[in-house]
Scaffold this active site. Structure first.
Site, short mmCIF file in Angstrom:
data_model
loop_
_atom_site.label_atom_id
_atom_site.label_comp_id
_atom_site.label_asym_id
_atom_site.label_seq_id
_atom_site.Cartn_x
_atom_site.Cartn_y
_atom_site.Cartn_z
N CYS A 191 8.04 1.15 -6.56
CA CYS A 191 8.59 1.66 -7.82
C CYS A 191 9.76 2.61 -7.54
O CYS A 191 10.80 2.16 -7.10
CB CYS A 191 7.48 2.30 -8.65
SG CYS A 191 7.95 2.56 -10.37
N HIS A 230 2.73 -1.62 -8.92
CA HIS A 230 1.97 -0.59 -8.19
C HIS A 230 0.68 -1.15 -7.59
O HIS A 230 -0.38 -1.05 -8.20
CB HIS A 230 1.60 0.54 -9.16
CG HIS A 230 2.73 1.42 -9.52
ND1 HIS A 230 3.19 2.44 -8.70
CD2 HIS A 230 3.52 1.46 -10.62
CE1 HIS A 230 4.21 3.06 -9.29
NE2 HIS A 230 4.43 2.48 -10.45
N GLU A 283 -1.03 0.21 -5.31
CA GLU A 283 -1.95 1.34 -5.04
C GLU A 283 -2.76 1.71 -6.29
O GLU A 283 -3.70 2.49 -6.19
CB GLU A 283 -1.17 2.54 -4.49
CG GLU A 283 -0.43 3.39 -5.51
CD GLU A 283 0.87 2.76 -6.03
OE1 GLU A 283 1.12 1.56 -5.81
OE2 GLU A 283 1.64 3.50 -6.69
#
Lengths: 85, 229
Positions: free
Chosen positions: B86, B202, B204
């Site tokens: 990002c 994302h 994560e």
């Protein structure tokens, strides 16, 4: 050294989609400004800098644009004015 | 494997990345302060998500001149793995570690789950996946519209540097599946040497059932698979 005020326009490169410019164009059309062909929204920066003369001040700001102020991939810039100030 | 995660002023995904490395992979991670000049022996560097410097000027434009970026760039030039997620992707593009630029979405800020397709598995952030695998994970960004000129896009496609693409549920890169107006549905790319990878989604934030998806795990496992190869 003299103090100069240098104004720079940074705009999206022509041909690259500019969502802000498109939205503003459509808003102007809806307000009756139908003659508007297109709008580009960019940044206007005013830089106060010391330089030996106006040419040196402009050269310095061009270097700033190349390194930081404009993205060479997607933006163009033009020096709008250089005035001793 | 030791992973260094850079904290810039305005980063907000560094702890998520740390959690992914330490708690899910069981590997060592360290948060690196952007003003330091030391990667502390990290094998992999992650540039995390967030809004470094408030996205002032352009997303990533100021962070890319943070002191530690000298060491990150040297690490990349030595062939070290760098992953930009990002805002980290935006920083990597601004630094010239990755091609192209990430411009404002054509429809404003988007925070939503997306599906991405793994296009190539010969990078350190896709090696554990299989080509064509579709993964669901969130995006949360206002500036994710990958942009480059046609010659650059053709080169990226030809060299297999488009690593992730937004697709629909059937795995097709349709306009409807494109969340931000990105060119050719590109969600992530790598550099020519294939050791720097950037993506807008994302992974994560898709690591455990509580997140709503565990599809991000395979991308982090790719780091480990690469380190052990």
């Amino acid at each position: 050294m003299t103090s100069y005020r240098v104004a720079v326009h940074v705009v999206p490169r022509r041909g690259i989609l500019d969502p802000q410019g498109k939205a503003v164009t459509e808003a102007l059309h809806s307000l009756g400004f139908v003659a508007v062909a297109e709008v580009h929204v960019g940044r206007h920066l005013v830089i106060q800098t010391a330089a030996a003369d106006a040419t040196a001040a402009e050269a310095s700001v061009r270097a700033m644009c190349a390194k930081l102020l404009a993205n060479p991939v997607t933006e163009d810039f033009e020096i709008a004015s250089v005035v001793a100030a | 494997m030791k992973v260094g995660i850079v904290r810039f002023p305005g980063s907000n995904c560094e702890d998520d990345a740390y959690h992914a490395i330490v708690d899910h992979l069981g590997e060592e991670a360290v948060i690196l302060w952007h003003k330091d000049h030391d990667l502390q022996g990290s094998d992999v560097v992650i540039l995390p998500g967030g809004f470094s410097y408030g996205d002032y000027l352009r997303s990533g434009a100021i962070a890319r001149f943070s002191p530690i970026m000298n060491e990150v760039e040297a690490h990349a030039q030595r062939g070290g793995i760098v992953v930009g997620i990002c805002n980290g992707f935006q920083i990597a593009c601004e630094a010239g570690l990755l091609p192209g630029a990430l411009l404002s979405n054509d429809r404003g800020y988007r925070s939503m789950p997306v599906t991405i397709r793994v296009e190539h598995t010969d990078t350190a952030f896709s090696a554990a996946a299989h080509a064509g695998q579709c993964l669901t994970m969130p995006i949360a960004h206002g500036d994710g519209r990958f942009t480059a000129d046609d010659a650059t896009l053709d080169r990226l496609e030809g060299e297999g540097q488009v690593i992730f693409r937004y697709v629909d549920a059937a795995g097709h890169p349709t306009d409807a599946a494109n969340p931000n107006g990105t060119m050719r549905n590109i969600a992530g790319v790598c550099n020519a040497a294939r050791n720097v990878i950037g993506l807008m989604p994302h992974p994560e934030r898709a690591m455990e059932p509580l997140h709503g998806s565990t599809d991000g795990l395979v991308l982090f496992q790719s780091l480990l698979a690469t380190a052990r190869a």
